[in-house]
Design a protein around this motif. Structure first.
Motif, PDB file in Angstrom:
ATOM      1  N   TYR A 190       0.853  -1.189   0.000  1.00 41.17           N
ATOM      2  CA  TYR A 190       0.000   0.000   0.000  1.00 41.17           C
ATOM      3  C   TYR A 190       0.887   1.237   0.000  1.00 41.17           C
ATOM      4  O   TYR A 190       1.744   1.390   0.872  1.00 41.17           O
ATOM      5  N   ASP A 191       0.692   2.117  -0.991  1.00 41.57           N
ATOM      6  CA  ASP A 191       1.526   3.302  -1.118  1.00 41.57           C
ATOM      7  C   ASP A 191       0.771   4.614  -0.879  1.00 41.57           C
ATOM      8  O   ASP A 191       1.266   5.691  -1.229  1.00 41.57           O
ATOM      9  N   LEU A 196      -1.421   6.018  -2.403  1.00 36.51           N
ATOM     10  CA  LEU A 196      -1.949   6.636  -3.615  1.00 36.51           C
ATOM     11  C   LEU A 196      -2.836   5.693  -4.417  1.00 36.51           C
ATOM     12  O   LEU A 196      -3.636   6.139  -5.243  1.00 36.51           O
ATOM     13  N   SER A 197      -2.690   4.406  -4.195  1.00 38.07           N
ATOM     14  CA  SER A 197      -3.493   3.418  -4.903  1.00 38.07           C
ATOM     15  C   SER A 197      -4.080   2.436  -3.906  1.00 38.07           C
ATOM     16  O   SER A 197      -3.705   2.419  -2.733  1.00 38.07           O
ATOM     17  N   ALA A 198      -4.987   1.621  -4.381  1.00 37.53           N
ATOM     18  CA  ALA A 198      -5.647   0.657  -3.497  1.00 37.53           C
ATOM     19  C   ALA A 198      -4.644  -0.381  -3.000  1.00 37.53           C
ATOM     20  O   ALA A 198      -3.739  -0.788  -3.738  1.00 37.53           O
ATOM     21  N   THR A 202      -2.875  -3.823  -2.064  1.00 38.74           N
ATOM     22  CA  THR A 202      -2.860  -5.149  -2.694  1.00 38.74           C
ATOM     23  C   THR A 202      -2.411  -6.177  -1.664  1.00 38.74           C
ATOM     24  O   THR A 202      -1.364  -6.020  -1.033  1.00 38.74           O
TER      25      THR A 202
END
Length: 314
Positions: free
Chosen positions: A59-60, A62-64, A66
């Motif tokens: 998880y970064d 900025l995105s969903a 994983t």
């Protein structure tokens, strides 16, 4: 004359009335603690559950996220040299700063456990570093004091000792941070002082009658009677030591050569410098586990050295 059925009905009615009254009392109580309860669930329990989930994800921010399972934990223990360096530095910091801080706090508390004139003013002055010690301003001042052109080198120069940039030295940078934490001894000092004042003077008088000197009084009376306070301070300071962040982040930024890379600083870097929130969440749970293990160890060993006045012993 009341029949058995009427008596049972009356008993059931009384029970229902008591339950209703108890429900009203409980409702009032929960209403009063609702603000704290909402904050506890929203700002502590909720984020903890979220971080536990994120620790198993990539998880970064900025995105969903994983799902990656235990990959973060496996990578942490097998491929991350900086993780082990942060563990090493933090352990050295905790085992170096906590005993020194508690010993110095107890020493000063015993000096202040008197009825001399102005002792209250001195207690306040000695407590001030604990209030200011973690602030940005004090961290900057500490960095200047131990810089190459700082006051510490000026004092050493008087004795003909060549100074150095203590903060930038791999051999001494961590020691300067430990010294800063020891300087913040005010909080445990006040707790020790309260514990010293609670020790009955009759015990010291009895020890004096038996021929005990100051050292023997300290060993046989002060330490056993003060052991619950020592236990409390030890637990609190150990946890604070593992979570230390400000000193390293503001003064040395984890350098030089990661010699002052506190665990919390490394966690912060992973989360907000590299935006690896999943890995940072895994780091946070390992830190929680470390604190829990050491706290449990202190509690487990407490029965051997913590003494209480209450009947039943240790």
């Amino acid at each position: 004359m009341e029949t058995k059925v009427d008596l049972n009905q009356k008993i059931q009615t009384n029970k229902k009335a008591k339950l209703r009254n108890q429900f009203r009392v409980d409702l009032i109580g929960f209403t009063f603690i609702a603000p704290w309860l909402i904050g506890f669930v929203g700002f502590i329990v909720g984020p903890m559950i979220a971080s536990l989930y994120f620790s198993f994800t990539d998880y970064d921010l900025l995105s969903a996220p994983t799902w990656v399972g235990f990959d973060n934990y496996i990578n942490m223990f097998t491929n991350d040299d900086r993780f082990w360096q942060a563990i090493k530095v933090t352990f050295i910091f905790v085992f170096g700063s906590v005993p020194l801080k508690l010993a110095f706090a107890l020493f000063v508390a015993m000096l202040f456990n008197t009825k001399r004139r102005g002792v209250g003013v001195y207690r306040t002055l000695y407590y001030v570093p604990s209030i200011l010690g973690g602030s940005v301003a004090i961290a900057v001042v500490w960095r200047q004091l131990f810089g190459r052109e700082g006051a510490i080198n000026d004092i050493l120069g008087i004795f003909g000792i060549q100074g150095m940039n203590w903060i930038s030295s791999p051999d001494f940078a961590l020691s300067t941070l430990i010294l800063l934490v020891v300087w913040q001894f005010g909080s445990p000092m006040l707790i020790f002082l309260a514990g010293l004042k609670a020790i009955p003077t009759e015990l010291y008088e009895a020890a004096a009658v038996d021929g005990a000197g100051p050292v023997l009084k300290f060993i046989k009376v002060t330490l056993p009677m003060l052991s619950p306070v020592i236990f409390f301070n030890l637990v609190m300071q150990t946890i604070q030591g593992f979570m230390a962040f400000t000193q390293s982040f503001l003064i040395t930024q984890g350098g030089p050569m990661d010699k002052t890379l506190f665990y919390a600083v490394y966690l912060y870097e992973k989360a907000f410098a590299y935006f690896d929130m999943g890995y940072a969440s895994a780091l946070a749970w390992i830190l929680l586990l470390i604190c829990a293990i050491f706290t449990a160890f202190i509690f487990k060993t407490a029965k051997n050295w913590v003494h209480y006045e209450s009947e039943g012993g240790n």
